[in-house]
Design an enzyme around this catalytic site. Structure first.
Site, PDB file in Angstrom:
ATOM      1  N   GLN A   1     101.463 -21.658 -71.790  1.00  0.00           N
ATOM      2  CA  GLN A   1     100.804 -20.923 -70.751  1.00  0.00           C
ATOM      3  C   GLN A   1     101.160 -21.881 -69.520  1.00  0.00           C
ATOM      4  OE1 GLN A   1      96.690 -21.695 -71.750  1.00  0.00           O
ATOM      5  NE2 GLN A   1      95.237 -21.355 -69.770  1.00  0.00           N
TER       6      GLN A   1
ATOM      7  N   SER B   1     103.645 -26.369 -76.943  1.00  0.00           N
ATOM      8  CA  SER B   1     101.831 -25.719 -77.256  1.00  0.00           C
ATOM      9  C   SER B   1     101.410 -24.027 -77.327  1.00  0.00           C
ATOM     10  CB  SER B   1     100.827 -25.997 -75.469  1.00  0.00           C
ATOM     11  OG  SER B   1      99.682 -26.401 -75.612  1.00  0.00           O
ATOM     12  N   LEU B   2     100.867 -23.185 -77.017  1.00  0.00           N
ATOM     13  CA  LEU B   2     100.526 -22.098 -77.437  1.00  0.00           C
ATOM     14  C   LEU B   2     102.049 -21.299 -77.739  1.00  0.00           C
ATOM     15  CD1 LEU B   2      98.960 -19.021 -76.504  1.00  0.00           C
ATOM     16  CD2 LEU B   2     100.105 -19.302 -74.689  1.00  0.00           C
TER      17      LEU B   2
ATOM     18  N   ARG C   1      91.799 -18.950 -80.650  1.00  0.00           N
ATOM     19  CA  ARG C   1      92.228 -20.476 -79.876  1.00  0.00           C
ATOM     20  C   ARG C   1      91.890 -20.427 -78.414  1.00  0.00           C
ATOM     21  NH1 ARG C   1      96.959 -22.543 -77.230  1.00  0.00           N
ATOM     22  NH2 ARG C   1      97.733 -24.831 -78.122  1.00  0.00           N
TER      23      ARG C   1
ATOM     24  N   HIS D   1      94.974 -30.909 -75.333  1.00  0.00           N
ATOM     25  CA  HIS D   1      95.773 -32.050 -75.853  1.00  0.00           C
ATOM     26  C   HIS D   1      95.222 -32.860 -75.517  1.00  0.00           C
ATOM     27  CE1 HIS D   1      98.772 -28.375 -76.706  1.00  0.00           C
ATOM     28  NE2 HIS D   1      98.209 -28.011 -75.598  1.00  0.00           N
TER      29      HIS D   1
ATOM     30  N   GLN E   1      97.356 -30.025 -83.421  1.00  0.00           N
ATOM     31  CA  GLN E   1      97.872 -30.420 -82.080  1.00  0.00           C
ATOM     32  C   GLN E   1      96.872 -29.997 -80.827  1.00  0.00           C
ATOM     33  OE1 GLN E   1      98.602 -25.872 -79.952  1.00  0.00           O
ATOM     34  NE2 GLN E   1     100.698 -26.806 -80.822  1.00  0.00           N
TER      35      GLN E   1
END
Length: 295
Positions: free
Chosen positions: A9, A88-89, A113, A195, A244
Protein backbone atom coordinates in the site's frame (compact mmCIF):
# COMPACT_ATOMS: atom_id res chain seq x y z
CA UNK A 1 19.58 -15.48 -9.09
CA UNK A 2 16.50 -13.44 -9.93
CA UNK A 3 14.34 -12.18 -7.07
CA UNK A 4 11.00 -10.57 -7.93
CA UNK A 5 9.54 -8.20 -5.35
CA UNK A 6 6.00 -6.81 -5.10
CA UNK A 7 5.04 -3.46 -3.51
CA UNK A 8 2.42 -2.79 -0.84
CA UNK A 9 0.00 0.00 0.00
CA UNK A 10 1.18 3.52 -0.81
CA UNK A 11 2.51 2.75 -4.30
CA UNK A 12 -0.77 3.66 -6.04
CA UNK A 13 -1.01 6.50 -8.57
CA UNK A 14 -3.69 7.91 -10.86
CA UNK A 15 -3.67 6.18 -14.25
CA UNK A 16 -2.03 3.02 -12.89
CA UNK A 17 -2.40 -0.03 -15.11
CA UNK A 18 -3.78 1.86 -18.14
CA UNK A 19 -0.69 1.14 -20.27
CA UNK A 20 -1.10 -2.59 -19.55
CA UNK A 21 -4.80 -2.48 -20.48
CA UNK A 22 -4.10 -0.65 -23.74
CA UNK A 23 -1.15 -2.81 -24.83
CA UNK A 24 -2.08 -6.36 -23.81
CA UNK A 25 -5.18 -8.40 -24.58
CA UNK A 26 -4.34 -10.68 -21.62
CA UNK A 27 -4.21 -7.65 -19.31
CA UNK A 28 -7.53 -6.44 -20.69
CA UNK A 29 -9.14 -9.81 -20.04
CA UNK A 30 -7.81 -9.95 -16.44
CA UNK A 31 -8.86 -6.38 -15.64
CA UNK A 32 -12.41 -7.09 -16.90
CA UNK A 33 -12.49 -10.28 -14.83
CA UNK A 34 -11.43 -8.21 -11.78
CA UNK A 35 -14.34 -5.79 -12.31
CA UNK A 36 -16.71 -8.79 -12.29
CA UNK A 37 -15.19 -10.35 -9.16
CA UNK A 38 -15.18 -7.07 -7.19
CA UNK A 39 -18.65 -6.02 -8.30
CA UNK A 40 -17.56 -2.51 -9.27
CA UNK A 41 -15.42 -0.99 -12.00
CA UNK A 42 -12.03 -0.75 -10.34
CA UNK A 43 -10.50 -0.05 -13.78
CA UNK A 44 -12.42 3.26 -13.99
CA UNK A 45 -10.92 4.33 -10.66
CA UNK A 46 -7.41 3.09 -11.49
CA UNK A 47 -7.30 4.64 -14.95
CA UNK A 48 -9.25 7.88 -14.37
CA UNK A 49 -9.76 8.32 -10.62
CA UNK A 50 -8.14 10.98 -8.46
CA UNK A 51 -5.47 10.33 -5.83
CA UNK A 52 -8.26 10.59 -3.22
CA UNK A 53 -10.38 7.98 -5.03
CA UNK A 54 -7.40 5.62 -5.01
CA UNK A 55 -6.81 6.16 -1.28
CA UNK A 56 -10.00 4.31 -0.34
CA UNK A 57 -8.87 1.06 1.31
CA UNK A 58 -11.33 -1.10 -0.65
CA UNK A 59 -9.77 0.32 -3.84
CA UNK A 60 -6.08 0.78 -2.90
CA UNK A 61 -5.21 -2.79 -2.03
CA UNK A 62 -6.93 -4.51 -4.99
CA UNK A 63 -5.58 -1.80 -7.35
CA UNK A 64 -1.94 -2.39 -6.37
CA UNK A 65 -2.46 -6.16 -6.41
CA UNK A 66 -3.96 -6.00 -9.92
CA UNK A 67 -1.23 -3.75 -11.30
CA UNK A 68 1.50 -6.08 -9.95
CA UNK A 69 -0.05 -9.43 -10.81
CA UNK A 70 -1.25 -8.46 -14.30
CA UNK A 71 2.17 -6.98 -15.10
CA UNK A 72 3.81 -10.24 -13.98
CA UNK A 73 1.43 -12.27 -16.15
CA UNK A 74 2.08 -10.11 -19.24
CA UNK A 75 5.83 -10.81 -18.94
CA UNK A 76 5.14 -14.39 -20.07
CA UNK A 77 8.36 -16.38 -20.53
CA UNK A 78 10.42 -13.42 -19.32
CA UNK A 79 9.03 -13.94 -15.81
CA UNK A 80 11.41 -16.52 -14.36
CA UNK A 81 11.74 -15.98 -10.61
CA UNK A 82 14.18 -17.95 -8.50
CA UNK A 83 12.51 -16.41 -5.45
CA UNK A 84 9.74 -13.90 -4.67
CA UNK A 85 8.69 -11.61 -1.82
CA UNK A 86 6.10 -8.90 -1.30
CA UNK A 87 5.82 -6.05 1.20
CA UNK A 88 2.65 -6.56 3.29
CA UNK A 89 -0.16 -6.56 0.69
CA UNK A 90 2.52 -7.38 -1.92
CA UNK A 91 2.88 -10.85 -0.41
CA UNK A 92 -0.49 -11.76 -1.99
CA UNK A 93 0.74 -10.50 -5.40
CA UNK A 94 3.91 -12.58 -4.97
CA UNK A 95 1.91 -15.71 -4.14
CA UNK A 96 -0.26 -15.35 -7.25
CA UNK A 97 2.75 -14.59 -9.47
CA UNK A 98 4.50 -17.73 -8.14
CA UNK A 99 1.42 -19.88 -8.72
CA UNK A 100 0.54 -20.58 -5.07
CA UNK A 101 -2.83 -18.85 -5.51
CA UNK A 102 -5.05 -18.38 -8.55
CA UNK A 103 -5.64 -14.84 -9.82
CA UNK A 104 -9.32 -15.04 -8.78
CA UNK A 105 -8.66 -16.37 -5.26
CA UNK A 106 -5.85 -13.88 -4.71
CA UNK A 107 -8.07 -10.95 -5.68
CA UNK A 108 -10.93 -12.16 -3.46
CA UNK A 109 -8.58 -12.50 -0.47
CA UNK A 110 -7.07 -9.06 -1.06
CA UNK A 111 -10.53 -7.50 -1.29
CA UNK A 112 -11.64 -9.26 1.93
CA UNK A 113 -8.39 -8.21 3.62
CA UNK A 114 -8.94 -4.56 2.69
CA UNK A 115 -12.52 -4.54 4.00
CA UNK A 116 -11.57 -6.40 7.20
CA UNK A 117 -8.74 -3.95 7.88
CA UNK A 118 -11.07 -1.00 7.27
CA UNK A 119 -13.55 -2.42 9.81
CA UNK A 120 -10.79 -2.98 12.38
CA UNK A 121 -9.63 0.63 11.91
CA UNK A 122 -13.15 1.88 12.58
CA UNK A 123 -13.47 -0.13 15.81
CA UNK A 124 -10.74 1.84 17.55
CA UNK A 125 -8.78 4.89 16.37
CA UNK A 126 -5.13 3.98 15.82
CA UNK A 127 -2.19 5.03 13.69
CA UNK A 128 1.41 4.43 12.59
CA UNK A 129 4.62 6.51 12.65
CA UNK A 130 7.88 6.37 10.70
CA UNK A 131 11.05 6.43 12.79
CA UNK A 132 14.27 7.42 11.01
CA UNK A 133 17.87 7.28 12.13
CA UNK A 134 17.74 4.88 15.07
CA UNK A 135 18.85 1.27 15.52
CA UNK A 136 16.02 -1.25 15.57
CA UNK A 137 16.79 -2.39 19.12
CA UNK A 138 16.37 1.15 20.51
CA UNK A 139 12.99 1.51 18.76
CA UNK A 140 11.90 -1.90 20.06
CA UNK A 141 12.92 -0.97 23.60
CA UNK A 142 10.96 2.31 23.49
CA UNK A 143 7.88 0.45 22.18
CA UNK A 144 8.18 -2.13 25.00
CA UNK A 145 8.43 0.55 27.70
CA UNK A 146 5.74 2.94 26.39
CA UNK A 147 2.35 2.76 28.08
CA UNK A 148 -0.41 1.48 25.78
CA UNK A 149 -0.31 -0.54 22.55
CA UNK A 150 2.71 0.35 20.38
CA UNK A 151 4.84 -2.13 18.43
CA UNK A 152 7.45 -2.26 15.66
CA UNK A 153 5.43 -2.88 12.48
CA UNK A 154 7.62 -2.46 9.37
CA UNK A 155 11.36 -3.15 9.33
CA UNK A 156 11.84 -1.34 6.00
CA UNK A 157 15.62 -0.88 5.92
CA UNK A 158 18.37 -0.12 8.45
CA UNK A 159 17.48 3.17 10.15
CA UNK A 160 13.87 3.13 8.92
CA UNK A 161 11.30 1.41 11.10
CA UNK A 162 7.54 2.05 11.23
CA UNK A 163 5.74 1.70 14.57
CA UNK A 164 2.03 0.99 14.98
CA UNK A 165 -0.57 1.22 17.75
CA UNK A 166 -2.94 3.40 19.76
CA UNK A 167 -2.81 7.11 18.90
CA UNK A 168 -1.79 8.31 22.39
CA UNK A 169 0.81 5.55 22.73
CA UNK A 170 2.28 6.39 19.30
CA UNK A 171 2.51 10.08 20.22
CA UNK A 172 4.24 9.24 23.51
CA UNK A 173 6.63 6.85 21.78
CA UNK A 174 7.49 9.48 19.14
CA UNK A 175 8.47 11.98 21.85
CA UNK A 176 10.69 9.42 23.57
CA UNK A 177 12.26 8.35 20.25
CA UNK A 178 13.19 11.95 19.45
CA UNK A 179 14.81 12.21 22.88
CA UNK A 180 16.71 9.00 22.04
CA UNK A 181 18.14 10.71 18.96
CA UNK A 182 15.75 9.78 16.14
CA UNK A 183 16.28 12.00 13.09
CA UNK A 184 12.51 11.95 12.63
CA UNK A 185 9.54 10.32 14.33
CA UNK A 186 6.62 11.23 12.14
CA UNK A 187 2.98 10.14 12.46
CA UNK A 188 1.80 8.83 9.07
CA UNK A 189 -1.50 9.67 7.32
CA UNK A 190 -2.86 6.10 7.53
CA UNK A 191 -6.25 4.76 8.55
CA UNK A 192 -5.08 2.54 11.38
CA UNK A 193 -2.47 0.47 13.18
CA UNK A 194 -1.58 -2.13 10.55
CA UNK A 195 0.68 -5.04 11.57
CA UNK A 196 -0.15 -4.59 15.25
CA UNK A 197 -2.37 -6.39 17.81
CA UNK A 198 -5.08 -3.86 16.91
CA UNK A 199 -5.65 -5.75 13.65
CA UNK A 200 -6.78 -8.86 15.55
CA UNK A 201 -10.47 -8.55 14.42
CA UNK A 202 -9.28 -8.35 10.80
CA UNK A 203 -6.89 -11.28 11.30
CA UNK A 204 -9.74 -13.47 12.57
CA UNK A 205 -11.94 -12.53 9.62
CA UNK A 206 -9.19 -13.07 7.06
CA UNK A 207 -8.10 -16.35 8.71
CA UNK A 208 -11.48 -17.90 7.91
CA UNK A 209 -11.22 -16.82 4.25
CA UNK A 210 -7.61 -18.08 3.92
CA UNK A 211 -8.51 -21.45 5.50
CA UNK A 212 -11.27 -21.85 2.89
CA UNK A 213 -8.97 -21.08 -0.05
CA UNK A 214 -6.93 -23.67 -1.95
CA UNK A 215 -3.20 -23.01 -2.05
CA UNK A 216 -0.72 -24.80 -4.34
CA UNK A 217 3.02 -25.31 -4.04
CA UNK A 218 4.68 -22.16 -5.46
CA UNK A 219 7.02 -22.42 -8.45
CA UNK A 220 9.83 -20.96 -6.32
CA UNK A 221 10.38 -20.09 -2.63
CA UNK A 222 8.50 -17.11 -1.19
CA UNK A 223 10.19 -15.11 1.57
CA UNK A 224 7.27 -14.24 3.83
CA UNK A 225 6.98 -11.10 5.94
CA UNK A 226 6.42 -12.93 9.21
CA UNK A 227 9.52 -15.17 9.15
CA UNK A 228 11.78 -13.58 6.48
CA UNK A 229 12.67 -17.14 5.43
CA UNK A 230 12.14 -19.13 2.22
CA UNK A 231 8.84 -21.05 2.31
CA UNK A 232 7.39 -23.53 -0.19
CA UNK A 233 4.99 -25.58 1.96
CA UNK A 234 1.34 -24.61 1.35
CA UNK A 235 0.26 -25.03 4.98
CA UNK A 236 3.17 -22.95 6.23
CA UNK A 237 2.36 -20.26 3.66
CA UNK A 238 -1.25 -20.12 4.88
CA UNK A 239 -0.25 -19.96 8.55
CA UNK A 240 2.21 -17.11 7.90
CA UNK A 241 -0.34 -15.24 5.80
CA UNK A 242 -2.85 -15.39 8.66
CA UNK A 243 -0.27 -14.09 11.15
CA UNK A 244 0.78 -11.30 8.81
CA UNK A 245 -1.89 -8.74 9.78
CA UNK A 246 -0.88 -8.60 13.45
CA UNK A 247 2.86 -9.34 13.03
CA UNK A 248 5.64 -7.06 11.75
CA UNK A 249 6.77 -6.91 8.13
CA UNK A 250 10.41 -8.07 8.28
CA UNK A 251 11.44 -6.56 4.96
CA UNK A 252 15.06 -5.78 5.91
CA UNK A 253 15.53 -9.34 7.14
CA UNK A 254 13.78 -10.82 4.05
CA UNK A 255 16.05 -8.98 1.62
CA UNK A 256 19.16 -9.88 3.64
CA UNK A 257 18.11 -13.54 3.62
CA UNK A 258 17.41 -13.50 -0.13
CA UNK A 259 20.88 -12.06 -0.79
CA UNK A 260 22.40 -14.65 1.53
CA UNK A 261 20.56 -17.34 -0.46
CA UNK A 262 21.99 -16.08 -3.77
CA UNK A 263 19.77 -13.22 -5.04
CA UNK A 264 21.75 -10.92 -7.34
CA UNK A 265 18.98 -8.99 -9.13
CA UNK A 266 15.81 -7.62 -7.50
CA UNK A 267 13.08 -6.76 -10.02
CA UNK A 268 10.14 -4.75 -8.68
CA UNK A 269 6.82 -5.75 -10.24
CA UNK A 270 4.08 -3.16 -9.86
CA UNK A 271 3.63 0.57 -9.34
CA UNK A 272 6.52 2.72 -8.13
CA UNK A 273 10.13 2.07 -7.12
CA UNK A 274 9.85 2.16 -3.32
CA UNK A 275 11.12 -1.38 -2.80
CA UNK A 276 14.12 -0.85 -5.09
CA UNK A 277 15.10 2.09 -2.91
CA UNK A 278 14.80 -0.02 0.24
CA UNK A 279 16.83 -2.87 -1.28
CA UNK A 280 19.65 -0.41 -2.11
CA UNK A 281 19.60 0.89 1.48
CA UNK A 282 19.75 -2.69 2.80
CA UNK A 283 22.61 -3.65 0.46
CA UNK A 284 24.25 -1.10 -1.84
CA UNK A 285 25.77 -3.85 -4.00
CA UNK A 286 22.38 -5.36 -4.93
CA UNK A 287 21.18 -4.81 -8.50
CA UNK A 288 17.61 -3.53 -8.93
CA UNK A 289 15.23 -3.06 -11.86
CA UNK A 290 11.58 -2.37 -12.69
CA UNK A 291 9.54 -4.94 -14.59
CA UNK A 292 8.14 -3.46 -17.82
CA UNK A 293 5.62 -4.69 -20.35
CA UNK A 294 8.26 -4.68 -23.12
CA UNK A 295 10.64 -6.92 -21.10
Amino acid sequence: MNAYIFPGQGAQFSGMGLDLYENSSLAQELFEKANEILGFSITDIMFEGSADDLKETKVTQPAIFLHSVILAKTLGDNFKPDMVAGHSLGEFSALVAAGALTFEDGLRLVSQRALAMQKACELQPSTMAAVLGLDDDIVEKVCATTEGVVVAANYNCPGQLVISGEIDAINRACETLKEEGARRALVLPVGGAFHSPMMEPAREELAAAIENTTFSKPSCPIYQNVTANAVTDENEIKANLILQLTAPVRWTQSVQQMISDGATLFTEVGPGKVLQGLVKKINREAQTASATLEA
